[in-house]
Design an enzyme around this catalytic site. Structure first.
Site, PDB file in Angstrom:
ATOM      1  N   GLY A 193      -7.221  -3.544  -5.272  1.00  0.00           N
ATOM      2  CA  GLY A 193      -6.322  -2.990  -4.262  1.00  0.00           C
ATOM      3  C   GLY A 193      -5.819  -1.658  -4.788  1.00  0.00           C
TER       4      GLY A 193
ATOM      5  N   CYS B 253      21.622   4.285   1.364  1.00  0.00           N
ATOM      6  CA  CYS B 253      22.945   3.890   0.859  1.00  0.00           C
ATOM      7  C   CYS B 253      22.829   2.708  -0.088  1.00  0.00           C
ATOM      8  CB  CYS B 253      23.854   3.564   2.032  1.00  0.00           C
ATOM      9  SG  CYS B 253      24.135   5.011   3.014  1.00  0.00           S
ATOM     10  N   GLU B 254      22.271   2.944  -1.234  1.00  0.00           N
ATOM     11  CA  GLU B 254      22.058   1.933  -2.268  1.00  0.00           C
ATOM     12  C   GLU B 254      22.086   2.655  -3.601  1.00  0.00           C
ATOM     13  OE1 GLU B 254      20.877  -1.448  -2.510  1.00  0.00           O
ATOM     14  OE2 GLU B 254      21.015  -1.761  -0.358  1.00  0.00           O
TER      15      GLU B 254
ATOM     16  N   TYR C 126       0.791   0.285  -2.345  1.00  0.00           N
ATOM     17  CA  TYR C 126       2.041  -0.486  -2.253  1.00  0.00           C
ATOM     18  C   TYR C 126       3.294   0.374  -2.030  1.00  0.00           C
ATOM     19  CZ  TYR C 126      -1.027  -4.086  -4.178  1.00  0.00           C
ATOM     20  OH  TYR C 126      -2.067  -4.958  -4.395  1.00  0.00           O
TER      21      TYR C 126
ATOM     22  N   GLY D 238      -6.347  -6.447  -9.750  1.00  0.00           N
ATOM     23  CA  GLY D 238      -5.341  -6.283 -10.799  1.00  0.00           C
ATOM     24  C   GLY D 238      -5.642  -5.187 -11.798  1.00  0.00           C
TER      25      GLY D 238
ATOM     26  N   TYR E 239      10.294  -2.868  -9.136  1.00  0.00           N
ATOM     27  CA  TYR E 239       9.562  -3.179 -10.380  1.00  0.00           C
ATOM     28  C   TYR E 239       9.881  -2.215 -11.518  1.00  0.00           C
ATOM     29  CZ  TYR E 239       6.489  -4.966  -6.630  1.00  0.00           C
ATOM     30  OH  TYR E 239       5.987  -5.555  -5.506  1.00  0.00           O
TER      31      TYR E 239
ATOM     32  N   GLU F 162     -11.638  -7.876  -6.389  1.00  0.00           N
ATOM     33  CA  GLU F 162     -10.776  -7.500  -5.260  1.00  0.00           C
ATOM     34  C   GLU F 162      -9.804  -6.386  -5.630  1.00  0.00           C
ATOM     35  OE1 GLU F 162      -8.873 -11.296  -4.869  1.00  0.00           O
ATOM     36  OE2 GLU F 162     -10.297 -11.978  -3.382  1.00  0.00           O
TER      37      GLU F 162
HETATM   38  N1  LLP Z   1      -6.426 -10.324  -5.067  1.00  0.00           N
HETATM   39  C1  LLP Z   1      -5.350 -11.101  -4.921  1.00  0.00           C
HETATM   40  C2  LLP Z   1      -5.527 -12.524  -4.675  1.00  0.00           C
HETATM   41  C3  LLP Z   1      -4.073 -10.540  -5.002  1.00  0.00           C
HETATM   42  O1  LLP Z   1      -2.996 -11.316  -4.863  1.00  0.00           O
HETATM   43  C4  LLP Z   1      -3.918  -9.149  -5.214  1.00  0.00           C
HETATM   44  C5  LLP Z   1      -2.593  -8.533  -5.295  1.00  0.00           C
HETATM   45  C6  LLP Z   1      -5.076  -8.371  -5.351  1.00  0.00           C
HETATM   46  C7  LLP Z   1      -6.319  -8.989  -5.277  1.00  0.00           C
HETATM   47  C8  LLP Z   1      -5.032  -6.894  -5.585  1.00  0.00           C
HETATM   48  O2  LLP Z   1      -4.407  -6.571  -6.780  1.00  0.00           O
HETATM   49  P1  LLP Z   1      -4.400  -5.046  -7.272  1.00  0.00           P
HETATM   50  O3  LLP Z   1      -5.825  -4.669  -7.550  1.00  0.00           O
HETATM   51  O4  LLP Z   1      -3.833  -4.230  -6.185  1.00  0.00           O
HETATM   52  O5  LLP Z   1      -3.544  -5.059  -8.458  1.00  0.00           O
HETATM   53  N2  LLP Z   1       3.458  -5.005  -4.725  1.00  0.00           N
HETATM   54  C9  LLP Z   1       3.071  -5.014  -6.132  1.00  0.00           C
HETATM   55  C10 LLP Z   1       1.667  -5.539  -6.316  1.00  0.00           C
HETATM   56  C11 LLP Z   1       1.462  -6.916  -5.762  1.00  0.00           C
HETATM   57  C12 LLP Z   1       0.033  -7.396  -5.853  1.00  0.00           C
HETATM   58  C13 LLP Z   1      -0.155  -8.648  -5.090  1.00  0.00           C
HETATM   59  N3  LLP Z   1      -1.488  -9.178  -5.140  1.00  0.00           N
HETATM   60  C14 LLP Z   1       3.222  -3.611  -6.684  1.00  0.00           C
HETATM   61  O6  LLP Z   1       3.604  -2.715  -5.966  1.00  0.00           O
HETATM   62  O7  LLP Z   1       3.012  -3.409  -7.878  1.00  0.00           O
END
Ligand code: LLP
Length: 434
Positions: free
Chosen positions: A290, A359-360, A388, A246, A332, A288
């Site tokens: 991402g 087409c949106e 993402y 996050g 978002y 974690e």
């Molecule tokens: N750990 C868990 C349990 C998660 O559910 C997630 C993301 C992460 C780690 C990684 O989070 P990050 O470091 O990437 O923020 N599609 C959305 C983001 C959805 C995130 C879902 N879970 C977007 O494009 O903003």
């Protein structure tokens, strides 16, 4: 000012020493481009800064942000762990060479097929999401007389200020067991006594694109205090904590910065203090990331088509992709910056919207950005699209998914081929009726 990893050579954007014009000629547009060196540097920044003398740190890349064999192969060489959420993600991870012991399985509704796959393939850790899932997994393990290392996902009730769709810690959240639920201690006591499930400790994830460091401190405090309480209730010593991902990124020029390295160092110190304050024997602390692992390394390029002046609103510059290759602005309200990548030396800038070709009406990639007047055939680059966007892409309007290419030191490495028209119908069956 260009992004740190971009260079301007005679007005042409280069990423990783490769001209985007050359990449367009080779792979077409839209195209996702990843700066390979930046990904390696980011992976190393996580390992070098999130570490401690008193606990072992575990950096798991959250593969939902972007996964393909190439990227996961690269990250497994960087000795990361991996967070997966589905059969497909586990499958790709193993194919890419990840040691199954370093893979974690998440998900709020894991299927029997996923759990059996995880058991058969000796996936390292399953993160149990609910009491009901605990019973389900225990039954499946019992049938096979197997024991599995698990963490239990706790909803720590930390209210972040991020977009509603990417908050995970509200009382109505679909993830985890709420820390305030009075049944939680009873559940955990039962789990601690399980014959088939070895609960190592607890997991939490407070949401995504969280820019305020304070929320992570709050999360850590809550989770360690909770661990202490649960140890007293269960008379079991917990050795693992995972604080999820996050961590925010600077998505566009108006965003504040998130100093990742400083944050990681401070965060490790805070965790050490909490372990000491609560007198815990925590051996491993995981995070974690991402988005923060791959977002800044990714760019998308498009070819410019028409420019349209509507009766109201900023003029629209249309590109040959849109919400099918990046749904984030529509879903978002995410805000990105763009460049006319083949005319970086232009002096006169005007305000434009960037519209996709789907087409949106909601298919607007950027609501406002400064560009030199775009011409048909120009290359429009959108910055910071590594997380993402490719991961959430679709074939809406039957647009083939773009190629994914990695660049480093003047060389390019194709990771995912552009889909062909044939790919669009490869799983379709023909109507055989009258
Ligand atoms: N750990 C868990 C349990 C998660 O559910 C997630 C993301 C992460 C780690 C990684 O989070 P990050 O470091 O990437 O923020 N599609 C959305 C983001 C959805 C995130 C879902 N879970 C977007 O494009 O903003």
């Amino acid at each position: 000012m260009l992004k740190k990893n971009y260079t301007n050579i005679e007005g042409m954007l280069h990423i990783g020493g490769v001209s985007v014009e050359e990449l367009r000629e080779k792979y077409g547009t839209p195209l996702y481009i990843y700066d390979q060196k930046l990904i390696k540097e980011t992976a190393r920044a996580f390992k070098d800064n999130f570490k401690s003398e008193i606990f072992e740190s575990e950096i798991s890349y959250a593969s939902k942000a972007q996964s393909n064999l190439y990227l996961l192969g690269l990250l497994s060489k960087e000795n990361l762990y991996l967070d997966t959420v589905s059969l497909g993600e586990m499958y790709i991870a193993i194919k890419a060479g990840f040691d199954p012991k370093k893979i974690h399985l998440h998900g709020n509704n894991k299927t029997r097929e996923e759990l059996v796959f995880a058991i058969k393939n000796k996936i390292g850790t399953i993160i149990i999401d609910s009491y009901e899932e605990f019973l389900f997994l225990e039954e499946i393990l019992g049938e096979r007389d197997k024991k599995m290392d698990c963490l239990l996902r706790i909803n720590p009730d930390v209210k972040t200020s991020t977009h509603k769709y990417i908050q995970t810690s509200n009382a109505d959240s679909k993830f985890g067991i709420n820390i305030r639920d009075e049944k939680t201690p009873t559940y955990i006591k039962q789990m601690a006594d399980s014959q088939f499930i070895n609960i190592l400790g607890f997991h939490a994830h407070i949401g995504s694109q969280v820019m305020e460091v304070g929320f992570f401190e709050e999360e850590a405090n809550i989770l360690f205090e909770f661990t202490k309480k649960m140890q007293e209730i269960t008379q079991k010593t917990f050795s693992h904590i995972n604080l999820g991902g996050g961590f925010g990124v600077r998505q566009n020029k108006k965003d504040r910065d998130f100093d990742l390295e400083k944050f990681l160092k401070d965060f490790a110190k805070i965790i050490e203090e909490k372990i000491k304050i609560y007198g815990l024997s925590i051996k491993k602390v995981g995070i974690e990331p991402g988005r923060s692992m791959v977002n800044q390394a990714g760019s998308s390029i498009y070819s410019v088509g028409s420019v349209k002046h509507t009766l109201e609103g900023l003029p629209l510059v249309f590109v040959d992709g849109g919400m099918s290759d990046n749904i984030r602005p529509s879903l978002y309200g995410a805000k990105y910056d763009a460049l006319i990548a083949n005319r970086l030396d232009e002096k006169n800038y005007e305000k434009f919207r960037v519209g996709g070709k789907l087409c949106e009406s909601g298919d607007i990639l950027i609501g406002e950005t400064d560009l030199p007047y775009p011409k048909r055939g120009d290359i429009l680059a959108i910055e910071n699209t590594g997380a993402y966007s490719s991961a959430m892409s679709s074939n809406y309007n039957k647009l083939p998914k773009p190629a994914v290419v990695f660049v480093e030191d003047g060389r390019d490495y194709l990771a995912v081929k552009k889909e062909s028209l044939e790919d669009l119908i490869k799983n379709d069956l023909t109507y055989k009726g009258e």
